[in-house]
Scaffold this active site. Structure first.
Site, PDB file in Angstrom:
ATOM      1  N   CYS A 134       0.821  -1.219   0.000  1.00  0.00           N
ATOM      2  CA  CYS A 134       0.000   0.000   0.000  1.00  0.00           C
ATOM      3  C   CYS A 134       0.846   1.258   0.000  1.00  0.00           C
ATOM      4  CB  CYS A 134      -0.945   0.004   1.196  1.00  0.00           C
ATOM      5  SG  CYS A 134      -2.172  -1.286   1.059  1.00  0.00           S
ATOM      6  N   HIS A 135       1.796   1.350   0.930  1.00  0.00           N
ATOM      7  CA  HIS A 135       2.541   2.605   1.041  1.00  0.00           C
ATOM      8  C   HIS A 135       4.036   2.362   1.166  1.00  0.00           C
ATOM      9  CE1 HIS A 135      -1.578   3.207   2.528  1.00  0.00           C
ATOM     10  NE2 HIS A 135      -1.529   4.214   1.698  1.00  0.00           N
ATOM     11  N   GLY A 136       4.472   1.136   0.825  1.00  0.00           N
ATOM     12  CA  GLY A 136       5.899   0.879   0.687  1.00  0.00           C
ATOM     13  C   GLY A 136       6.690   0.785   1.976  1.00  0.00           C
TER      14      GLY A 136
ATOM     15  N   TYR B 296      -4.537  11.569  -1.097  1.00  0.00           N
ATOM     16  CA  TYR B 296      -3.791  10.330  -0.890  1.00  0.00           C
ATOM     17  C   TYR B 296      -2.307  10.549  -1.192  1.00  0.00           C
ATOM     18  CZ  TYR B 296      -3.266   5.211  -1.002  1.00  0.00           C
ATOM     19  OH  TYR B 296      -2.916   3.916  -0.750  1.00  0.00           O
TER      20      TYR B 296
END
Lengths: 183, 425
Positions: A134-136, B296
């Site tokens: 998702c966000h590394g 986001y």
């Protein structure tokens, strides 16, 4: 005579407002608390898992308390990499020996401590553990956060080895379980 | 000012009788039909009407979808598929509702940017602007809750990521997320409460819309010139002038909306949401719906969890400060040569942030429509995030103080007539 204007009626006003306030707050509580986990949800406390089919290097995902849990049978190299990582390099410093009961078996709640995704078993990231898609966030072979936005290491759930091949997730570890590792 | 000297006069015995008991015709007449509206509103001022229409579309289609949908983790996905395959016109109602959410957001973004360009947030319309932000936040919440309901992979993991924002709160974060979920993770309890709230919030939005329109009707509409209405010559009655204009633009808007419903209904969605939710596997590339993408990107540009969440909410909160950050004495960017440039730069920055928000979470170079740029995605999103905040916190106050605006027209009426005369000569 500052109190000359304070009457018994003022006392009744304040007292009734206070009683109504407390009553209102108390009656709000059931409406708030109903959203907390219900008794049947809380009852999903323990899950037993047979370790026999897991081969060295394999990671399996099981479900415990509606959460995914990783059971990783680590290879000696992976154990060494986890034990050799200098604590100074870690974002959330914790020694590998404090995260396992038996070095071969790494058991973790598979929820990224950033925003709750399941780190990928296929993409192992820069430290050979897991990469959260998702966000590394990169985790090492002890499930410790090494790079990326996650603030904490992957959580170690309470568990207990029932035998060499059976583990009970959710149960408090037997006394002296960690001593096995210290030898 | 807005109401002028006009007042409703009942004409027959029944309306006279009703007017002294429930003056509802008076309310409609004075606040809608005869409402004096600046005569120079352009198409960008029709989005209020379009938004009201879209809110009605979402509420009506949502109410009928709820007659077929089952909010349970074992049946939600299948019930949506049943709506698509078996329920009469179910496919149409669902595509209307899912694309309707996107078009609602297209309209609200254009409405907000219109307000930014023409300075509609400036005095005396600050409360109107703040209520608009409240509506936007409620829309974000409603859209998010609704996206969870089909219980596909994107639903499930979107819900997981968004609810985990609250886990960034120190000390009590974990208790709050478990309270939101009703479990130790996103679960059936979560789905059921999300359905309940998704049904509730549109009516809360409708309530705040009433306040928003009320706050609009005290100072009256802003207009492209950004100058105050000075007299009856500057205005026309809302009906028939703006009912017609709004209807025309609603019709054009609906044509585009219908193209997506009938010819490209899944273009704005994500294929992974046609995979049933699986709590053991996160899809390799999760993205929120397009309308959250710039936010986001801001979240992902920050390496720290708590600060990332704060900055993401801050990106909206900064709008609330705008009426007091803008030091210019002129409202409309039409007369602000420098601020106009910065407005368009901001639009490009928001678009690029949205583009970055849709990319994978690695630090490779940005590939922009097939061309690889010599800059890493994370670095670029950091630069753009910083610029976004600088626009509001630094550029807006400074430009307002330093720029010399062009002379504004004496009145709306004079400007309109001058323009008309110029075109004829």
């Amino acid at each position: 005579m500052d109190n000359a204007n304070v009457t018994r009626r003022d006392f009744i006003y304040v007292a009734s407002a206070a009683a109504a306030g407390v009553g209102l707050a108390a009656s709000l509580w059931p409406f708030i608390d109903q959203m907390n986990p219900a008794a049947d949800t809380l009852a999903l406390k323990e899950v037993e898992f047979d370790l026999t089919p897991v081969i060295p290097g394999q990671i399996v995902t099981i479900e415990w308390q509606k959460k995914p849990v990783f059971i990783r049978r680590r290879t000696p190299e992976e154990v060494k990499a986890a034990e050799d990582a200098p604590l100074g390099d870690l974002i959330d410093p914790q020694a590998d020996k404090d995260r396992v009961q038996k070095p071969e078996w790494l058991i973790l709640v598979a929820t990224c401590t950033h925003l709750g995704c399941v780190p990928s078993k296929e993409m192992k990231g820069e430290f050979g553990g897991w990469l959260c898609p998702c966000h590394g966030s990169h985790y090492d072979t002890s499930g410790r956060i090494r790079k990326g936005p996650a603030p904490k290491n992957l959580e170690v759930p309470p568990y207990q080895f029932l035998s060499d091949t059976k583990v009970l997730i959710g149960a408090a570890p037997k006394a002296g379980a960690a001593a096995e590792h210290h030898g | 000012m807005a109401h002028g000297n006009y007042s409703y006069k009942p004409t027959n015995a029944f309306t006279k009788w009703l007017d002294s008991r429930l003056p509802i015709i008076r309310l409609i007449d004075e606040s809608v039909l005869a409402f004096p509206t600046p005569k120079n509103l352009n198409m960008w001022f029709t989005f209020g009407g379009i938004l009201t229409f879209m809110l009605a579309v979402q509420i009506v289609s949502g109410i009928v979808l709820a007659m077929h949908y089952v909010p349970h983790e074992t049946q939600a996905f299948d019930s949506v598929e049943r709506i698509m395959r078996d329920v009469n016109y179910g496919w149409l109602l669902r595509y209307m509702h899912s694309n309707g959410a996107s078009f609602f957001f297209i309209a609200v973004y254009l409405h907000i940017f219109r307000g930014l360009y023409y300075g509609s947030y400036k005095a005396p319309r600050e409360v109107l602007w703040l209520l608009g932000i409240v509506i936007y936040l409620l829309m974000m919440a409603t859209g998010f809750l609704g996206y969870t309901l089909p219980w596909g992979q994107m639903s499930f993991w979107g819900a997981t990521v968004i609810t985990n924002f609250f886990s960034a709160i120190p000390v009590i974060g974990e208790s709050i997320t478990q309270w939101l979920w009703g479990s130790f993770a996103v679960d059936n309890s979560t789905l059921q409460r999300f359905f309940s709230l998704h049904y509730l919030l549109p009516f809360v939005i409708a309530g705040v819309v009433v306040l928003h329109i009320w706050a609009l009707h005290v100072p009256g509409n802003n207009n492209p010139l950004g100058i105050d209405v000075k007299g009856p010559a500057d205005t026309v009655p809302f009906h028939p002038y703006y009912t017609t204009k709004d209807a025309f633009w609603i019709a054009l808007f609906l044509i585009v909306f219908c193209y997506f419903i009938f010819f490209n209904p899944n273009f704005l969605g994500h294929a992974d949401n046609y995979v049933p939710a699986n709590r053991l596997v996160t899809p390799a590339h999760i993205v929120p719906e397009w309308y959250y993408l710039p936010l986001y990107a801001i979240l992902r540009s920050v390496p720290d969890k708590l600060f990332g969440v704060i900055l993401m909410f801050g990106a909206i909160f900064v709008w609330a400060l705008l009426p007091w950050l803008d030091t210019s004495r002129v409202r409309s960017n039409r007369f602000r040569p420098f601020m106009k440039q910065f407005f368009w730069i901001l639009m490009v920055v928001i678009f690029l942030l949205g583009y970055l928000g849709a990319q994978t979470a690695d630090d490779s170079n940005l590939v922009f429509f097939g061309v690889e740029l010599p800059i890493g995605k994370i670095l670029l999103s950091r630069i753009l995030t910083i610029y976004y905040f600088l626009h509001f916190l630094l550029i807006t106050p400074l430009v307002g103080l330093m720029e010399t605006p062009h002379a504004v027209p004496e009145s709306i009426s004079k400007a309109v007539l001058a323009k008309k005369g110029g075109a004829q000569s």
